[in-house]
Design a protein around this motif. Structure first.
Motif, mmCIF file in Angstrom:
data_model
loop_
_atom_site.group_PDB
_atom_site.id
_atom_site.type_symbol
_atom_site.label_atom_id
_atom_site.label_comp_id
_atom_site.label_asym_id
_atom_site.label_seq_id
_atom_site.Cartn_x
_atom_site.Cartn_y
_atom_site.Cartn_z
ATOM 1 N N ASN A 107 64.135 3.407 -14.438
ATOM 2 C CA ASN A 107 65.028 1.939 -13.588
ATOM 3 C C ASN A 107 65.401 0.939 -14.822
ATOM 4 O OD1 ASN A 107 63.506 3.163 -10.904
ATOM 5 N ND2 ASN A 107 62.240 2.104 -10.471
ATOM 6 N N GLY A 108 66.636 0.507 -13.607
ATOM 7 C CA GLY A 108 67.186 -0.649 -14.527
ATOM 8 C C GLY A 108 67.543 -0.183 -15.739
ATOM 9 N N MET A 109 68.629 1.087 -16.009
ATOM 10 C CA MET A 109 69.379 1.646 -16.674
ATOM 11 C C MET A 109 70.648 1.585 -16.275
ATOM 12 S SD MET A 109 66.763 2.630 -19.178
ATOM 13 C CE MET A 109 65.313 2.161 -19.736
ATOM 14 N N GLY A 110 71.317 1.638 -15.143
ATOM 15 C CA GLY A 110 71.902 1.518 -15.330
ATOM 16 C C GLY A 110 72.826 2.090 -14.501
ATOM 17 N N LYS A 111 72.033 2.788 -13.739
ATOM 18 C CA LYS A 111 72.079 4.714 -12.415
ATOM 19 C C LYS A 111 74.006 4.024 -11.839
ATOM 20 C CE LYS A 111 68.755 6.179 -12.518
ATOM 21 N NZ LYS A 111 67.808 4.776 -12.794
ATOM 22 N N THR A 112 72.611 2.847 -11.045
ATOM 23 C CA THR A 112 73.512 1.766 -9.697
ATOM 24 C C THR A 112 74.487 0.935 -9.925
ATOM 25 O OG1 THR A 112 71.130 1.665 -8.635
ATOM 26 C CG2 THR A 112 73.145 0.152 -7.992
ATOM 27 N N THR A 113 74.732 0.877 -11.944
ATOM 28 C CA THR A 113 75.817 -0.434 -11.747
ATOM 29 C C THR A 113 76.767 1.107 -11.536
ATOM 30 O OG1 THR A 113 74.295 -1.933 -12.797
ATOM 31 C CG2 THR A 113 76.270 -2.012 -13.575
HETATM 32 N N1 ATP Z 1 72.339 -8.241 -9.081
HETATM 33 C C1 ATP Z 1 72.607 -8.662 -10.000
HETATM 34 N N2 ATP Z 1 72.248 -9.085 -10.667
HETATM 35 C C2 ATP Z 1 72.447 -9.417 -12.845
HETATM 36 N N3 ATP Z 1 71.484 -8.272 -12.710
HETATM 37 C C3 ATP Z 1 72.006 -7.631 -12.530
HETATM 38 C C4 ATP Z 1 72.241 -6.665 -11.111
HETATM 39 N N4 ATP Z 1 71.768 -5.411 -10.765
HETATM 40 C C5 ATP Z 1 71.131 -4.366 -11.484
HETATM 41 N N5 ATP Z 1 70.975 -5.708 -13.039
HETATM 42 C C6 ATP Z 1 70.163 -5.582 -13.751
HETATM 43 O O1 ATP Z 1 71.662 -4.396 -14.826
HETATM 44 C C7 ATP Z 1 70.793 -3.516 -15.578
HETATM 45 C C8 ATP Z 1 71.171 -1.888 -14.349
HETATM 46 O O2 ATP Z 1 70.744 -1.780 -12.949
HETATM 47 P P1 ATP Z 1 71.300 -0.567 -12.494
HETATM 48 O O3 ATP Z 1 70.544 -1.165 -11.141
HETATM 49 O O4 ATP Z 1 72.191 -0.176 -12.793
HETATM 50 O O5 ATP Z 1 69.936 0.423 -12.943
HETATM 51 P P2 ATP Z 1 69.543 1.515 -12.525
HETATM 52 O O6 ATP Z 1 69.753 2.724 -13.464
HETATM 53 O O7 ATP Z 1 70.369 2.240 -11.227
HETATM 54 O O8 ATP Z 1 67.757 0.819 -11.786
HETATM 55 P P3 ATP Z 1 66.891 1.551 -10.272
HETATM 56 O O9 ATP Z 1 66.798 2.696 -10.022
HETATM 57 O O10 ATP Z 1 66.339 0.464 -10.235
HETATM 58 O O11 ATP Z 1 68.064 0.645 -9.407
HETATM 59 C C9 ATP Z 1 68.987 -4.018 -14.897
HETATM 60 O O12 ATP Z 1 69.039 -4.456 -16.054
HETATM 61 C C10 ATP Z 1 69.388 -4.598 -14.095
HETATM 62 O O13 ATP Z 1 68.283 -5.972 -14.079
#
Ligand code: ATP
Length: 234
Positions: free
Chosen positions: A37-43
Motif C-alpha cells: 500500500n502507498g507505493m504509487g500504483k493508483t497514482t
Molecule cells: N490525494 C492524495 N494527496 C496526498 N497524497 C496522496 C494522495 N493520494 C496518494 N497519496 C500519497 O501518494 C503515495 C502513493 O499512493 P498510491 O495511492 O498511489 O499508492 P498505491 O500503491 O496505489 O497504494 P494503495 O494500494 O493503498 O492504493 C502515498 O504516499 C500516498 O500517501
C-alpha cells in the motif's frame, strides 16, 4: 509497445509520489503493478488517465503522448478504467450505469453491447433495474468492468480488480478477464491476489516508493521467493 511509461514523476502538493516510473505493456498482454500500500500504483494509473497531473516524464499510448491530455481525451483514445472502489453511480440503475458512458470513438468493429456484457457476466442481466447502490460488491465490480468495456477500449486498466470480493466472485472476474484477453484486449491490473495474477498475467512490475523496483514474467516471480518476500511481504 502499446503503453510506454518513461521516467514518470507526480506530486501531491509538495509531496512527491512518483520518482521515475518506467514500464511498458505490449499489445495483447496482461501486465500488473504490484507492491504494498502507498507505493504509487493508483497514482500511476491516475497519471495515465490524466486524473493526477504528471510533473515530469512521458506516457506514450500507441506513440501518442498522454501527459498533459485531459481525462476524457485519454479515454477517447481507447483506455478504459475500472477504478478502485468501483465508482458505480448509486442513483442510476444497473442498465443506466452500463450505458451512461458508452461510446465507440475508435469505430471498433463488432463493438461491445449490453448483450455482450451480459454474455460475459450473466448475473448482471437479472439485476438490470436495480439501483447501483443496491448491488452487491461483486455485481458492482462486474458492472464497473462492463461499463468500461462499453467504451470499447483497447487497453483496460483495473485498479484493485477483486478487492473485498468472495473467492467465487473473484474467480468469475478472472475468468472474464481471461476471456476478453483471449479476444485481444490489453490489460493493466492492480490486485493483491498474487496467485491469481501469476496465472493470468504475462509480466509484473513491482512498485516501491514511486518507482519500479523489479520486473519480470510470472515464471520469474514465481521462482523468486526473495523478491516476493522483500517487496510483497509473502
Ligand atoms: N490525494 C492524495 N494527496 C496526498 N497524497 C496522496 C494522495 N493520494 C496518494 N497519496 C500519497 O501518494 C503515495 C502513493 O499512493 P498510491 O495511492 O498511489 O499508492 P498505491 O500503491 O496505489 O497504494 P494503495 O494500494 O493503498 O492504493 C502515498 O504516499 C500516498 O500517501
Amino acid at each position: 509497445m502499446m503503453l510506454q511509461v518513461r521516467d514518470l514523476t507526480a506530486h501531491y502538493g509538495t509531496s512527491q509520489a512518483l520518482f521515475g516510473m518506467d514500464f511498458a505493456l505490449q499489445a495483447g498482454q496482461v501486465a500488473t503493478l504490484l507492491g504494498r500500500n502507498g507505493m504509487g500504483k493508483t497514482t500511476t494509473i491516475h497519471a495515465i488517465m490524466g486524473i493526477v497531473k504528471a510533473s515530469g516524464g512521458s506516457i506514450l499510448f500507441d506513440g501518442q503522448e498522454l501527459v498533459g491530455r485531459p481525462s476524457f481525451r485519454t479515454a477517447n483514445l481507447g483506455i478504459g478504467l475500472v477504478p478502485e472502489g468501483r465508482q458505480i453511480f448509486p442513483n442510476l440503475t444497473l442498465m443506466e450505469n452500463l450505458v451512461a458512458t458508452a461510446s465507440n470513438h475508435l469505430g471498433q468493429a463488432d463493438p461491445w453491447s449490453v448483450e455482450k456484457v451480459f454474455a460475459l457476466f450473466p448475473e448482471l442481466e437479472t439485476r438490470v433495474g436495480s439501483m447501483g447502490n443496491l448491488l452487491s460488491g461483486g455485481e458492482q465490480q462486474m458492472l464497473a468492468i462492463g461499463r468500461a468495456l462499453m467504451t470499447n477500449p483497447r487497453l483496460l486498466i483495473l485498479d484493485e480488480a477483486t478487492e473485498g470480493l468472495a473467492p467465487l466472485v473473484r474467480q468469475k472476474i478472472w475468468a472474464a478477464l481471461a476471456r476478453i484477453r483471449a479476444e485481444g484486449m490489453s490489460i493493466l491490473v492492480v490486485d493483491k491476489n498474487l496467485a491469481d495474477l501469476l496465472r493470468i498475467a504475462d509480466r509484473h512490475f513491482i512498485v516501491q516508493r514511486g518507482r519500479v523496483a523489479w520486473s519480470g514474467t510470472s515464471l520469474e516471480l514465481q521462482a523468486d521467493a526473495a523478491v516476493r518476500a522483500q517487496y510483497l511481504g509473502f
